[in-house]
Scaffold this motif. Structure first.
Motif, short mmCIF file in Angstrom:
data_model
loop_
_atom_site.label_atom_id
_atom_site.label_comp_id
_atom_site.label_asym_id
_atom_site.label_seq_id
_atom_site.Cartn_x
_atom_site.Cartn_y
_atom_site.Cartn_z
N TYR A 4 38.33 52.34 35.97
CA TYR A 4 37.18 51.38 36.02
C TYR A 4 36.50 51.54 37.42
O TYR A 4 36.86 51.27 38.60
N VAL A 5 35.27 51.97 37.34
CA VAL A 5 34.75 52.53 38.63
C VAL A 5 33.67 51.30 39.31
O VAL A 5 33.62 51.36 40.36
N SER A 6 33.14 50.54 38.41
CA SER A 6 32.26 49.53 38.98
C SER A 6 33.14 48.53 39.24
O SER A 6 33.72 47.66 38.42
N PHE A 7 33.03 48.06 40.56
CA PHE A 7 33.87 46.71 41.10
C PHE A 7 32.94 45.92 41.97
O PHE A 7 32.15 46.68 42.94
N LYS A 8 32.94 44.56 41.71
CA LYS A 8 32.19 43.69 42.61
C LYS A 8 33.19 42.78 42.91
O LYS A 8 34.04 41.99 42.14
N ARG A 9 33.42 42.52 44.33
CA ARG A 9 34.32 41.69 45.01
C ARG A 9 33.83 40.20 44.63
O ARG A 9 32.75 39.88 44.01
N CYS A 10 34.79 39.41 44.61
CA CYS A 10 34.51 37.88 44.30
C CYS A 10 34.46 37.02 45.68
O CYS A 10 35.63 37.37 46.42
N SER A 11 33.51 36.25 46.06
CA SER A 11 33.34 36.02 47.39
C SER A 11 34.42 34.79 47.67
O SER A 11 34.79 34.76 48.93
N VAL A 13 37.89 34.61 46.94
CA VAL A 13 39.34 34.75 46.84
C VAL A 13 39.51 35.59 47.90
O VAL A 13 38.46 36.44 48.59
N PRO A 14 40.58 35.60 48.59
CA PRO A 14 41.03 36.45 50.03
C PRO A 14 40.66 37.87 49.56
O PRO A 14 40.96 38.22 48.54
N ALA A 15 40.55 38.64 50.66
CA ALA A 15 40.34 40.08 50.63
C ALA A 15 41.53 40.61 49.68
O ALA A 15 41.37 41.68 49.00
N LYS A 16 42.83 40.40 50.01
CA LYS A 16 43.76 41.00 49.33
C LYS A 16 43.79 40.84 47.96
O LYS A 16 44.21 41.81 47.12
N CYS A 17 43.34 40.10 47.32
CA CYS A 17 43.06 39.64 45.85
C CYS A 17 41.83 40.87 45.57
O CYS A 17 42.09 41.44 44.58
N ASN A 18 40.71 40.96 46.08
CA ASN A 18 39.72 41.90 45.97
C ASN A 18 40.45 43.30 46.18
O ASN A 18 40.16 44.09 45.24
N ILE A 19 41.37 43.56 47.06
CA ILE A 19 41.67 45.06 47.28
C ILE A 19 42.56 45.19 46.13
O ILE A 19 42.52 46.40 45.58
N LEU A 20 43.42 44.21 45.52
CA LEU A 20 44.18 44.57 44.48
C LEU A 20 43.53 44.78 43.16
O LEU A 20 43.86 45.83 42.58
N MET A 21 42.52 43.88 42.95
CA MET A 21 41.84 44.30 41.61
C MET A 21 41.02 45.50 41.83
O MET A 21 40.85 46.30 40.77
N TRP A 22 40.55 46.03 42.89
CA TRP A 22 39.76 47.20 43.08
C TRP A 22 40.85 48.61 42.85
O TRP A 22 40.48 49.42 42.19
N THR A 81 42.74 46.63 27.79
CA THR A 81 42.91 47.23 29.13
C THR A 81 42.44 46.36 30.38
O THR A 81 41.85 45.36 30.01
N PHE A 82 42.92 46.96 31.46
CA PHE A 82 42.48 46.16 32.75
C PHE A 82 40.89 45.95 32.66
O PHE A 82 40.47 45.17 33.36
N LYS A 83 40.32 46.92 32.36
CA LYS A 83 38.80 46.78 32.40
C LYS A 83 38.30 45.61 31.47
O LYS A 83 37.26 44.88 31.85
N ASP A 84 39.06 45.28 30.48
CA ASP A 84 38.68 43.89 29.76
C ASP A 84 38.86 42.65 30.52
O ASP A 84 38.22 41.75 30.40
N ILE A 85 39.88 42.76 31.48
CA ILE A 85 40.17 41.58 32.13
C ILE A 85 38.95 41.34 33.26
O ILE A 85 38.63 40.42 33.51
N MET A 86 38.57 42.51 33.82
CA MET A 86 37.48 42.75 34.81
C MET A 86 36.12 42.24 34.44
O MET A 86 35.36 41.73 34.90
N LEU A 105 39.18 33.26 39.04
CA LEU A 105 40.56 32.96 38.56
C LEU A 105 41.12 34.00 37.74
O LEU A 105 42.25 34.45 38.01
N MET A 106 40.58 35.25 37.21
CA MET A 106 40.94 36.31 36.64
C MET A 106 41.77 37.01 38.02
O MET A 106 42.93 37.43 37.89
N PHE A 107 41.08 37.13 39.04
CA PHE A 107 41.75 37.96 40.25
C PHE A 107 42.83 36.99 40.78
O PHE A 107 43.82 37.84 41.15
N VAL A 108 42.93 35.75 40.93
CA VAL A 108 43.85 34.95 41.18
C VAL A 108 45.24 35.29 40.28
O VAL A 108 46.20 35.55 40.63
N ALA A 109 44.91 35.16 39.14
CA ALA A 109 46.02 35.54 37.90
C ALA A 109 46.56 36.77 38.30
O ALA A 109 47.78 36.96 38.04
N CYS A 110 45.74 37.63 38.30
CA CYS A 110 46.34 39.02 38.37
C CYS A 110 47.04 39.12 39.79
O CYS A 110 48.13 39.72 39.80
#
Length: 166
Positions: A4-11, A13-22, A81-86, A105-110
């Motif tokens: 999954y190459v397209s990623f947009k951070r969520c403003s 949630v903490p950086a650690k969640c954004n990094i995990l999702m990326w 797939t993980f892309k479906d969550i994103m 919330l998807m970021f927090v859940a993951c």
């Protein structure tokens, strides 16, 4: 796993969640399957939470029995797939604020699922999915209230229906 190459951070949630999702979107988190691919010897490639499937990104976040999040009263999440969550937030009716909250919330859940998986593997955690999603509820409320413009969130209403304010 399809990357999954397209990623947009969520403003909000903490950086650690954004990094995990990326990193998860790129299949770059240390799942047991990923460790095996890197020739690191491990005892088993079973899921670190349920022990049923192979411990890989798609299983942990979409197929594992601990991966479902029903408390927010969102439409059913059909994720293969993980892309479906994103991309789940795109299917939610509502304005941009609602979609951003659902994405967060998807970021927090993951994040909470990943933490529980690691606690189970490294600390013999014996919790259940209810405990994981209580943490999702708590962290989601705390982070949204303190890191966004939603300062008027009410805990009781949040617990009954997460998207009440939006």
């Amino acid at each position: 796993m399809e990357q999954y190459v397209s990623f947009k951070r969520c403003s909000w949630v903490p950086a650690k969640c954004n990094i995990l999702m990326w990193r998860a979107g790129l299949d770059r988190i240390p799942t047991r399957q990923a460790l095996c691919r890197r020739n690191i010897r491990i005892n088993s490639d079973e899921c670190g939470l349920c022990g049923e499937g192979v411990d890989l990104v798609d299983h942990i976040f979409t197929a594992c029995e601990y991966s479902l999040c029903g408390w927010a009263r969102l439409p059913p999440l059909y994720a293969f797939t993980f892309k479906d969550i994103m991309d789940f937030h795109k299917s939610i009716p509502g304005n941009k604020k609602v979609k951003e909250t659902v994405r967060g919330l998807m970021f927090v859940a993951c994040w909470c699922i990943w933490k529980a998986r690691n606690a189970n593997i490294f600390s013999n955690w014996n919790g259940n999915s209810g405990e994981i999603f209580e943490e999702v509820r708590s962290l989601g409320f705390l982070w949204l209230k303190s890191r966004s413009k939603h300062r008027n969130l009410d805990w009781r209403k949040w617990c009954n229906f997460t998207l009440y304010t939006l």
